[in-house]
Design a protein around this motif. Structure first.
Motif, PDB file in Angstrom:
ATOM      1  N   UNK A  90       0.864  -1.185   0.000  1.00 33.89           N
ATOM      2  CA  UNK A  90       0.000   0.000   0.000  1.00 33.89           C
ATOM      3  C   UNK A  90       0.895   1.228   0.000  1.00 33.89           C
ATOM      4  N   UNK A  91       0.945   1.927  -1.116  1.00 37.90           N
ATOM      5  CA  UNK A  91       1.824   3.077  -1.274  1.00 37.90           C
ATOM      6  C   UNK A  91       1.127   4.343  -0.788  1.00 37.90           C
ATOM      7  N   UNK A  92       1.831   5.109   0.063  1.00 38.78           N
ATOM      8  CA  UNK A  92       1.264   6.333   0.633  1.00 38.78           C
ATOM      9  C   UNK A  92       1.408   7.495  -0.340  1.00 38.78           C
ATOM     10  N   UNK A  93       0.388   8.324  -0.389  1.00 40.04           N
ATOM     11  CA  UNK A  93       0.455   9.536  -1.204  1.00 40.04           C
ATOM     12  C   UNK A  93      -0.552  10.549  -0.670  1.00 40.04           C
ATOM     13  N   UNK A  94      -0.444  11.790  -1.125  1.00 37.41           N
ATOM     14  CA  UNK A  94      -1.394  12.831  -0.748  1.00 37.41           C
ATOM     15  C   UNK A  94      -2.305  13.126  -1.931  1.00 37.41           C
ATOM     16  N   UNK A  95      -3.600  13.094  -1.646  1.00 40.75           N
ATOM     17  CA  UNK A  95      -4.588  13.424  -2.688  1.00 40.75           C
ATOM     18  C   UNK A  95      -5.226  14.765  -2.355  1.00 40.75           C
ATOM     19  N   UNK A  96      -5.476  15.568  -3.367  1.00 45.41           N
ATOM     20  CA  UNK A  96      -6.175  16.830  -3.160  1.00 45.41           C
ATOM     21  C   UNK A  96      -7.632  16.612  -3.541  1.00 45.41           C
ATOM     22  N   UNK A  97      -8.513  16.785  -2.562  1.00 42.85           N
ATOM     23  CA  UNK A  97      -9.922  16.456  -2.774  1.00 42.85           C
ATOM     24  C   UNK A  97     -10.794  17.653  -2.397  1.00 42.85           C
ATOM     25  N   UNK A  98     -12.002  17.727  -2.949  1.00 40.79           N
ATOM     26  CA  UNK A  98     -12.922  18.818  -2.585  1.00 40.79           C
ATOM     27  C   UNK A  98     -13.343  18.688  -1.122  1.00 40.79           C
ATOM     28  N   UNK A  99     -13.562  19.825  -0.470  1.00 42.05           N
ATOM     29  CA  UNK A  99     -14.072  19.823   0.902  1.00 42.05           C
ATOM     30  C   UNK A  99     -15.514  19.337   0.870  1.00 42.05           C
ATOM     31  N   UNK A 100     -15.795  18.320   1.666  1.00 41.75           N
ATOM     32  CA  UNK A 100     -17.134  17.753   1.680  1.00 41.75           C
ATOM     33  C   UNK A 100     -18.098  18.704   2.389  1.00 41.75           C
ATOM     34  N   UNK A 101     -19.254  18.997   1.778  1.00 35.90           N
ATOM     35  CA  UNK A 101     -20.217  19.900   2.422  1.00 35.90           C
ATOM     36  C   UNK A 101     -20.771  19.273   3.695  1.00 35.90           C
ATOM     37  N   UNK A 102     -20.965  20.098   4.698  1.00 35.95           N
ATOM     38  CA  UNK A 102     -21.537  19.641   5.956  1.00 35.95           C
ATOM     39  C   UNK A 102     -22.306  20.797   6.560  1.00 35.95           C
ATOM     40  N   UNK A 103     -23.455  20.505   7.174  1.00 30.92           N
ATOM     41  CA  UNK A 103     -24.334  21.574   7.652  1.00 30.92           C
ATOM     42  C   UNK A 103     -23.681  22.426   8.719  1.00 30.92           C
ATOM     43  N   UNK A 104     -22.734  21.824   9.523  1.00 29.91           N
ATOM     44  CA  UNK A 104     -22.174  22.602  10.623  1.00 29.91           C
ATOM     45  C   UNK A 104     -20.912  23.355  10.250  1.00 29.91           C
ATOM     46  N   UNK A 105     -20.336  23.075   9.091  1.00 27.50           N
ATOM     47  CA  UNK A 105     -19.099  23.758   8.726  1.00 27.50           C
ATOM     48  C   UNK A 105     -19.397  25.182   8.295  1.00 27.50           C
ATOM     49  N   UNK A 106     -18.704  26.125   8.929  1.00 26.38           N
ATOM     50  CA  UNK A 106     -18.955  27.517   8.637  1.00 26.38           C
ATOM     51  C   UNK A 106     -17.985  28.066   7.617  1.00 26.38           C
ATOM     52  N   UNK A 107     -16.968  27.303   7.283  1.00 27.50           N
ATOM     53  CA  UNK A 107     -16.027  27.740   6.252  1.00 27.50           C
ATOM     54  C   UNK A 107     -15.854  26.593   5.265  1.00 27.50           C
ATOM     55  N   UNK A 108     -16.080  26.887   4.005  1.00 27.68           N
ATOM     56  CA  UNK A 108     -15.981  25.852   2.977  1.00 27.68           C
ATOM     57  C   UNK A 108     -14.653  25.914   2.239  1.00 27.68           C
ATOM     58  N   UNK A 109     -13.712  26.715   2.761  1.00 28.20           N
ATOM     59  CA  UNK A 109     -12.422  26.851   2.108  1.00 28.20           C
ATOM     60  C   UNK A 109     -11.286  26.589   3.089  1.00 28.20           C
TER      61      UNK A 109
END
Length: 509
Positions: A331-350
Motif C-alpha cells: 500500500x503506497x502512501x500519497x497525498x490526494x487533493x480532494x474537494x471539501x465535503x459539504x456539511x451543515x455545521x461547517x462555517x467555512x468551505x475553504x
C-alpha cells in the motif's frame, strides 16, 4: 459613575406594549463592526469620546433572563423609578421564539450615551448557550469575538465579564460547563478578577446552591470580602406590574445595580491585548494540530509502506537469489487533493493550503480575508503551520484540501531487483527510511504538545477547546513519554464526557 440618573427626554422610542408599565423600544442607530453582519453595534444617544465608557460583556445560558437583565441595566441608567409607569428596552424580546430558534452566533454591542451621565455604558451581548448548541456555536463565537476585539472599530478593553446564571441552578451540567469554558477560553488569564456573577430570577434569599455549583465547576471569577464568588442578584419581574407586592423585586434590582456600579467604578479596566493573543494562538493551535494530525498519519502510512516492502523482500529473498519471477503487493502512501465535503455545521468551505509542502495550513475555520497575509496562521508574511514555513505566495485558498491516502501497488521481481542490486545496502536504506519516519513522527507530536502548553500558559480556560486530545494521547503513549501523556489526560478528563455527548448530538442531527 453615578448610581442614580435623572431620566432624560426620550423622543426616539417606539411603543411595543401598553399597560402599567407601558413598554417602549429605544430607537438605536445600527451599524456593523468591520462590515461583519454577525458583529453588530446598536447605539442610543450621541457618542462623546471625552466621557468614560464602561464596558460589560455578558455570558449566559439561553433562558437565564440575560435580555431582561440588560434592559434592567439600561432602565437604571435612564433613571426609571418605581413610581414611573414606563419600561424601556434596548432590544425587543421575542418570547415566541423557541430556544433553538433564539440560538444565534451574532454578537451585539449595545451602547448607551446619556447627556445626564458622566459615564457611558456599553454592553456586549454574546449568544445564549444551551442544550441545542452545536459545533457551529463553538466556532462562530470565537471568530466573532476575534472580529470584535481585533477590528480597528471594535472593542479593545473590558471592565467586567458578567456571567448570568439562574437562582435555581444547583449544578452545572457537563455540557453547560463545556460551553461556558469554551467561551471563557477566548480570554487571557488577566481577566479573571474582572468576572462577576449575575444571579437572575432571585427571591432575594442567599444563593448558596448557585455559589456552590460555580465553585465546584471551577468557574474563574472575582471574589467578595468573604472569598466567595462576587455576585449580584436580580428578580427579572420588572415589567410584570407596579403593584405593591412587586416592590421588593424592584428594590432588589435597584440595590444590586447600585452595588454593581460601585464595583464597576473601582475595577481596573483590562486591555484585551492578552485576549487577542489567546484568540490568535487558539487559531494557530487548531490549525497546527489539524495539520500535524494529517502529517502523523502520513508518516504512519509511509512506515507501513516500508515495512511491507521489507516483508516482501524477506519473503522473496530466495526467489531473488534464483532469479525467479514473482509479484508482491504493498500500500503506497500519497497525498490526494480532494474537494471539501459539504456539511451543515461547517462555517467555512475553504482552506488555506501550501502548494510546496502540500499541507492544509488552515482548515477548518479559515475565514474570509481580503489578503492571505491576513490569515491567522500567517506571521511576517510566512506560514506558521506548514513544514517549510513557506511564504504567503506559496499558499492558495480554495475549496480543496490534502488528504493522506494509500493505493495498492503491485510490484514484480524485476522492480525489486532494480531497487536492490545491492541487497544489504537496500535493506539498510529501508531501515534508515523507517527510522527517519519514526523520528519525524515524534517531532510532530512534540510540536503539537508544545502548542497546547503555550496556549495553556496564557488562556483563562485552555483545555476545553483543545481538539483531537484523544488522538494525541494515543500517539504520545506510543512514545513512552508518561509525563506528557499524564498532562494531556489531565486536560482531557474534565471535558471528555461533554464532548462525547456533543458528538452524539451532532450525529443524531
Amino acid at each position: 459613575m453615578h448610581t442614580r440618573q435623572v431620566r432624560p427626554k426620550l423622543p426616539k422610542r417606539r411603543p411595543i406594549k401598553p399597560g402599567i408599565p407601558a413598554c417602549y423600544l429605544l430607537q438605536t442607530e445600527k451599524s456593523e463592526v468591520d462590515g461583519n453582519s454577525a458583529v453588530r453595534r446598536w447605539t442610543f444617544g450621541e457618542r462623546d469620546k471625552s466621557r468614560t465608557t464602561k464596558t460589560i460583556l455578558m455570558i449566559g445560558e439561553t433562558g437565564t433572563g440575560k435580555t431582561t437583565l440588560i434592559n434592567t441595566m439600561v432602565n437604571f441608567m435612564l433613571g426609571v423609578g418605581w413610581e414611573d409607569i414606563v419600561w424601556f428596552q434596548i432590544m425587543e424580546e421575542d418570547k415566541k421564539k423557541s430556544q433553538a430558534e433564539s440560538q444565534t452566533s451574532a454578537i451585539t454591542v449595545y451602547e448607551l450615551f446619556l447627556e445626564t451621565s458622566s459615564s457611558c455604558l456599553r454592553i456586549i451581548d454574546t449568544p445564549g448557550y444551551g442544550d441545542t448548541s452545536s459545533k457551529e456555536f463553538d466556532e462562530h463565537i470565537a471568530a466573532n469575538l476575534e472580529v470584535l476585539f481585533s477590528s480597528e472599530d471594535g472593542i479593545h478593553e473590558i471592565d467586567v465579564v458578567g456571567l448570568v446564571v439562574k437562582s435555581t441552578q444547583n449544578r452545572l451540567t457537563e455540557f453547560q460547563s463545556y460551553i461556558l469554558n469554551a467561551i471563557l477560553s477566548v480570554f487571557g488569564k488577566d481577566i479573571k478578577n474582572n468576572i462577576a456573577v449575575f444571579i437572575t430570577h432571585s427571591d432575594g434569599l442567599p444563593a448558596a446552591n448557585v455559589i456552590t455549583s460555580l465553585k465546584e465547576a471551577g468557574v474563574p471569577c472575582a471574589k467578595d470580602t468573604g472569598g466567595e464568588p462576587l455576585h449580584f442578584m436580580f428578580n427579572n419581574r420588572q415589567t410584570d406590574s407596579r403593584e405593591e407586592n412587586f416592590k421588593s423585586a424592584w428594590d432588589l434590582g435597584q440595590n444590586s445595580m447600585k452595588s454593581f456600579l460601585s464595583f464597576l467604578q473601582d475595577i481596573d479596566v483590562k486591555q484585551l491585548r492578552m485576549t487577542q493573543g489567546v484568540l490568535r494562538e487558539r487559531k494557530r493551535l487548531e490549525a497546527c494540530v489539524y495539520n500535524l494530525q494529517d502529517a502523523i498519519k502520513m508518516e504512519e502510512l509511509k512506515q507501513k509502506e516500508v515495512q511491507q516492502t521489507q516483508s516482501a523482500l524477506e519473503e522473496n529473498r530466495k526467489k531473488l537469489e534464483k532469479n525467479e519471477d514473482f509479484t508482491y503487493e504493498i500500500e503506497k502512501a500519497y497525498k490526494a487533493k480532494v474537494p471539501i465535503q459539504p456539511s451543515w455545521w461547517k462555517i467555512s468551505k475553504e482552506a488555506t493550503c501550501c502548494t510546496i509542502c502540500e499541507e492544509n495550513c488552515h482548515y477548518p475555520g479559515c475565514w474570509l480575508v481580503k489578503d492571505l497575509s491576513w490569515c491567522s496562521v500567517m506571521k511576517d508574511n510566512r506560514c506558521t503551520v506548514c513544514t517549510g514555513k513557506c511564504p504567503v505566495s506559496a499558499h492558495v485558498k480554495e475549496n480543496m484540501i490534502y488528504v493522506p491516502k494509500t493505493q495498492k501497488v503491485t510490484g514484480t521481481s524485476e522492480t525489486l531487483k532494480r531497487q536492490c542490486q545491492d541487497l544489504e545496502k537496500y535493506k539498510e536504506d529501508l531501515q534508515k527510511q523507517l527510522n527517519e519516519s519514526i523520528v519525524k513522527k515524534a517531532d510532530l507530536l512534540e510540536q503539537a504538545y508544545q502548542c497546547i502548553v503555550n496556549l495553556e500558559e496564557i488562556a483563562l480556560k485552555g483545555g476545553s477547546t483543545i481538539i483531537h486530545l484523544d488522538f494525541l494521547i494515543e500517539k504520545m503513549k506510543e512514545t513512552g513519554d508518561n509525563d506528557k501523556v499524564q498532562k494531556l489526560e489531565e486536560l482531557n478528563k474534565d471535558i471528555q464526557p461533554s464532548k462525547k455527548k456533543r458528538l452524539a448530538r451532532w450525529a443524531v442531527l
